[in-house]
Design a protein around this motif. Structure first.
Motif, PDB file in Angstrom:
ATOM      1  N   LEU A 195       0.798  -1.437   0.169  1.00  9.91           N
ATOM      2  CA  LEU A 195      -0.031   0.131  -0.206  1.00  9.91           C
ATOM      3  C   LEU A 195       0.803   1.106   0.108  1.00  9.91           C
ATOM      4  O   LEU A 195       1.201   1.321   0.899  1.00  9.91           O
ATOM      5  CB  LEU A 195      -0.523   0.108   1.282  1.00  9.91           C
ATOM      6  CG  LEU A 195      -1.605   1.358   1.192  1.00  9.91           C
ATOM      7  CD1 LEU A 195      -3.334   1.094  -0.120  1.00  9.91           C
ATOM      8  CD2 LEU A 195      -2.729   0.834   2.062  1.00  9.91           C
TER       9      LEU A 195
ATOM     10  N   THR B  83      -5.038   9.440  -0.356  1.00 12.50           N
ATOM     11  CA  THR B  83      -5.301   9.108  -1.071  1.00 12.50           C
ATOM     12  C   THR B  83      -3.553   7.679  -1.589  1.00 12.50           C
ATOM     13  O   THR B  83      -2.975   8.070  -1.263  1.00 12.50           O
ATOM     14  CB  THR B  83      -4.848   9.390  -2.698  1.00 12.50           C
ATOM     15  OG1 THR B  83      -6.037  10.097  -2.253  1.00 12.50           O
ATOM     16  CG2 THR B  83      -5.100   8.845  -4.369  1.00 12.50           C
TER      17      THR B  83
ATOM     18  N   LYS C   1      -5.357  -0.649  -6.813  1.00 14.08           N
ATOM     19  CA  LYS C   1      -6.324  -0.117  -7.096  1.00 14.08           C
ATOM     20  C   LYS C   1      -5.664   0.840  -5.710  1.00 14.08           C
ATOM     21  O   LYS C   1      -5.337   1.228  -5.288  1.00 14.08           O
ATOM     22  CB  LYS C   1      -7.060  -1.425  -5.798  1.00 14.08           C
ATOM     23  CG  LYS C   1      -8.277  -0.653  -5.472  1.00 14.08           C
ATOM     24  CD  LYS C   1      -9.702  -0.241  -6.214  1.00 14.08           C
ATOM     25  CE  LYS C   1     -11.261   0.134  -5.521  1.00 14.08           C
ATOM     26  NZ  LYS C   1     -12.182   0.889  -6.156  1.00 14.08           N
ATOM     27  N   THR C   2      -6.305   2.199  -6.534  1.00  8.99           N
ATOM     28  CA  THR C   2      -6.823   3.358  -5.846  1.00  8.99           C
ATOM     29  C   THR C   2      -7.352   3.739  -5.801  1.00  8.99           C
ATOM     30  O   THR C   2      -8.326   3.775  -5.276  1.00  8.99           O
ATOM     31  CB  THR C   2      -6.625   4.292  -7.339  1.00  8.99           C
ATOM     32  OG1 THR C   2      -5.549   4.455  -8.293  1.00  8.99           O
ATOM     33  CG2 THR C   2      -6.220   6.042  -6.462  1.00  8.99           C
ATOM     34  N   PHE C   3      -7.398   3.496  -3.668  1.00  9.63           N
ATOM     35  CA  PHE C   3      -8.355   3.821  -2.609  1.00  9.63           C
ATOM     36  C   PHE C   3      -8.166   5.922  -2.391  1.00  9.63           C
ATOM     37  O   PHE C   3      -7.497   6.283  -1.921  1.00  9.63           O
ATOM     38  CB  PHE C   3      -7.687   3.036  -1.110  1.00  9.63           C
ATOM     39  CG  PHE C   3      -7.587   2.017  -1.210  1.00  9.63           C
ATOM     40  CD1 PHE C   3      -8.002   1.202  -2.081  1.00  9.63           C
ATOM     41  CD2 PHE C   3      -6.603   0.931  -0.143  1.00  9.63           C
ATOM     42  CE1 PHE C   3      -8.463   0.277  -2.139  1.00  9.63           C
ATOM     43  CE2 PHE C   3      -6.324  -0.459  -0.316  1.00  9.63           C
ATOM     44  CZ  PHE C   3      -7.024  -0.847  -1.310  1.00  9.63           C
ATOM     45  N   ARG C   4      -9.298   6.248  -2.166  1.00  9.50           N
ATOM     46  CA  ARG C   4      -9.338   7.686  -2.029  1.00  9.50           C
ATOM     47  C   ARG C   4     -10.452   7.684  -0.857  1.00  9.50           C
ATOM     48  O   ARG C   4     -11.593   7.115  -0.749  1.00  9.50           O
ATOM     49  CB  ARG C   4     -10.157   7.879  -3.061  1.00  9.50           C
ATOM     50  CG  ARG C   4      -9.951   8.427  -4.358  1.00  9.50           C
ATOM     51  CD  ARG C   4     -10.067   9.237  -5.333  1.00  9.50           C
ATOM     52  NE  ARG C   4      -9.291   9.371  -6.690  1.00  9.50           N
ATOM     53  CZ  ARG C   4      -8.959   8.504  -7.627  1.00  9.50           C
ATOM     54  NH1 ARG C   4      -9.171   7.721  -7.585  1.00  9.50           N
ATOM     55  NH2 ARG C   4      -7.184   8.858  -8.476  1.00  9.50           N
ATOM     56  N   PHE C   5     -10.038   8.105   0.321  1.00  8.37           N
ATOM     57  CA  PHE C   5     -10.577   8.256   1.733  1.00  8.37           C
ATOM     58  C   PHE C   5     -11.191   9.299   1.882  1.00  8.37           C
ATOM     59  O   PHE C   5     -10.902  10.288   1.277  1.00  8.37           O
ATOM     60  CB  PHE C   5      -8.962   7.873   3.593  1.00  8.37           C
ATOM     61  CG  PHE C   5      -8.654   6.371   2.641  1.00  8.37           C
ATOM     62  CD1 PHE C   5      -9.085   5.306   2.542  1.00  8.37           C
ATOM     63  CD2 PHE C   5      -7.565   7.056   2.240  1.00  8.37           C
ATOM     64  CE1 PHE C   5      -9.060   3.764   2.589  1.00  8.37           C
ATOM     65  CE2 PHE C   5      -6.379   6.269   2.167  1.00  8.37           C
ATOM     66  CZ  PHE C   5      -6.973   4.040   2.244  1.00  8.37           C
TER      67      PHE C   5
ATOM     68  N   LEU D 258      -9.949   1.568   6.508  1.00  9.48           N
ATOM     69  CA  LEU D 258      -8.871   1.000   5.235  1.00  9.48           C
ATOM     70  C   LEU D 258      -9.650  -0.889   5.410  1.00  9.48           C
ATOM     71  O   LEU D 258      -9.332  -1.431   4.353  1.00  9.48           O
ATOM     72  CB  LEU D 258      -7.918   0.600   6.720  1.00  9.48           C
ATOM     73  CG  LEU D 258      -6.691   2.100   6.851  1.00  9.48           C
ATOM     74  CD1 LEU D 258      -6.062   1.745   7.187  1.00  9.48           C
ATOM     75  CD2 LEU D 258      -6.473   2.134   4.886  1.00  9.48           C
TER      76      LEU D 258
ATOM     77  N   ALA E 267     -12.315  -0.806   2.524  1.00  7.09           N
ATOM     78  CA  ALA E 267     -11.643  -0.437   1.463  1.00  7.09           C
ATOM     79  C   ALA E 267     -10.891  -1.892   0.209  1.00  7.09           C
ATOM     80  O   ALA E 267     -10.816  -1.523  -0.685  1.00  7.09           O
ATOM     81  CB  ALA E 267     -10.174   0.735   1.538  1.00  7.09           C
ATOM     82  N   PHE E 268     -10.026  -2.375   1.705  1.00  8.10           N
ATOM     83  CA  PHE E 268      -9.587  -3.611   1.785  1.00  8.10           C
ATOM     84  C   PHE E 268     -10.829  -4.676   0.811  1.00  8.10           C
ATOM     85  O   PHE E 268     -10.826  -5.284   0.003  1.00  8.10           O
ATOM     86  CB  PHE E 268      -8.502  -4.301   1.837  1.00  8.10           C
ATOM     87  CG  PHE E 268      -7.577  -3.476   2.671  1.00  8.10           C
ATOM     88  CD1 PHE E 268      -6.753  -4.266   1.395  1.00  8.10           C
ATOM     89  CD2 PHE E 268      -7.094  -2.613   3.009  1.00  8.10           C
ATOM     90  CE1 PHE E 268      -4.783  -3.432   0.953  1.00  8.10           C
ATOM     91  CE2 PHE E 268      -5.736  -2.419   2.836  1.00  8.10           C
ATOM     92  CZ  PHE E 268      -4.906  -2.683   1.925  1.00  8.10           C
TER      93      PHE E 268
ATOM     94  N   GLN F 109     -13.912  -3.868  -0.689  1.00  9.80           N
ATOM     95  CA  GLN F 109     -14.246  -3.456  -2.033  1.00  9.80           C
ATOM     96  C   GLN F 109     -12.858  -4.397  -2.915  1.00  9.80           C
ATOM     97  O   GLN F 109     -13.288  -4.598  -4.465  1.00  9.80           O
ATOM     98  CB  GLN F 109     -14.615  -2.192  -1.767  1.00  9.80           C
ATOM     99  CG  GLN F 109     -15.865  -1.727  -1.453  1.00  9.80           C
ATOM    100  CD  GLN F 109     -15.858  -0.932  -1.422  1.00  9.80           C
ATOM    101  OE1 GLN F 109     -15.176   0.018  -2.182  1.00  9.80           O
ATOM    102  NE2 GLN F 109     -16.769  -0.222  -0.012  1.00  9.80           N
ATOM    103  N   ALA F 110     -11.336  -3.687  -2.852  1.00 11.29           N
ATOM    104  CA  ALA F 110     -11.054  -4.043  -3.415  1.00 11.29           C
ATOM    105  C   ALA F 110     -10.714  -5.649  -4.151  1.00 11.29           C
ATOM    106  O   ALA F 110     -10.313  -6.131  -5.068  1.00 11.29           O
ATOM    107  CB  ALA F 110      -9.025  -3.642  -2.955  1.00 11.29           C
TER     108      ALA F 110
END
Length: 334
Positions: A138, A145, A160-164, A213, A216-217, A219-220
């Motif tokens: 990560l 981001t 995978k791009t995470f946008r928090f 987190l 996000a993971f 969903q990824a």
């Protein structure tokens, strides 16, 4: 097996219907194709082709249209697969300047084919569900981001791009990544989400922003475990006469949303399937046709497909797929 006369009439009907989408009568064949037969002879042969299941009579006119079996006979026995120079030049031009990855090249192929055929193209990537997770990384880009990189034991990589919604610290990102690597490495991708639920209490104890987190993971990994499908030119089907009815469009869009359908399409006994040269396949689903070719993606197998109405230019489309497959093989698998 058809007689020479029947074969010439069937070939003319298929090619004229592909061009016009209009039922074909004997007068049209005589006027456009200069067949050396009388109108009565052509009508008799068309009736014989209909009785053989190769032609169908429409409700709206006295003309005939090819049936699925008619298209199949045409592809097997009458079609000439020679790629025209214009299409060959366009495809060569696309790949001559390409410097990206294999996946990028295949997606680019998908876009180009949908544009050149005015149909829908589909790429089926490797099925990652049975692969085992080897590493998670990560990388924070800023306070809200980060980019996650997943690597499997087969070498397959997913980004995978995470946008928090809120700021998240580098420490939280690192702690989360360490826990996931400790607990998930070696797990099959299809089972990761279930196992993440088991380690959620550990994240709660050691990571401040654990909820963001965790979600996000999850969903990824759901995306990673799902069928990897890329579509291009889905809207092209809206311009085909066969899809002027809104209900048919809805049915088609529903098919495109079902990624599992395309993976198992060749295993459905209700579909008519024809093996082509080079391992390519042609499959008919009702009045849809799918031309597909196998692709090797980083040691795994995927597929490149063209989807359209049964009334498609089989000669040109099969030639284009064969040529694209050949270019990709020469460029990436020498």
């Amino acid at each position: 097996m058809l007689t020479k006369r029947q074969a010439s009439i069937l070939k003319a009907i298929v090619e004229e219907f592909v061009r016009t989408a209009e039922p074909i009568g004997s007068k049209t064949l005589m006027a456009k194709y200069e067949l050396p037969y009388s109108s009565a002879t052509i009508r008799n042969e068309m009736m014989a082709l209909e009785e053989a299941g190769l032609l169908e009579k429409t409700h709206t006119s006295s003309g005939r249209v090819p049936s699925t079996n008619g298209y199949r006979y045409y592809v097997e026995n009458l079609m000439e697969t020679v790629l025209d120079e214009t299409s060959r030049y366009e495809l060569q031009n696309v790949f001559s300047n390409h410097r990206g990855s294999l996946e990028d090249a295949i997606q680019r192929s998908c876009d180009v084919l949908s544009h050149m055929t005015n149909l829908t193209s589909i790429v089926l990537g490797p099925d990652a569900r049975a692969q085992r997770l080897q590493r998670i990384q990560l990388i924070p880009l800023d306070s809200r981001t980060a980019v996650a990189i997943f690597v499997t034991d087969s070498g397959h990589t997913e980004n995978k791009t995470f946008r928090f919604e809120d700021d998240i610290s580098v420490e939280d990102i690192q702690n989360c990544c360490n826990i996931l690597n400790d607990r998930l490495v070696g797990t099959e991708i299809g089972e990761v989400v279930e196992k993440m639920n088991e380690i959620k209490p550990i994240l709660e104890n050691q990571v401040i922003r654990h909820e963001m987190l965790f979600n996000a993971f999850v969903q990824a990994f759901v995306r990673f475990a799902s069928e990897n499908v890329y579509y291009s030119g889905a809207s092209n089907m809206l311009y085909q006469p066969e899809f002027s009815d809104i209900e048919r469009i809805r049915g088609l869009m529903k098919m495109l949303e079902d990624s599992s359908l395309w993976r198992s399409i060749g295993n459905n006994e209700q579909n008519v399937m024809l093996k082509l040269t080079g391992g390519n396949e042609l499959i008919w689903i009702d009045d849809l046709a799918v031309v597909s070719t196998k692709l090797h993606m980083g040691g795994e197998e995927g597929q490149l497909m063209i989807l359209g109405p049964s009334r498609m230019e089989y000669d040109r489309i099969t030639s284009m797929l064969e040529y694209v497959s050949q270019i990709l093989e020469e460029k990436y698998w020498k």
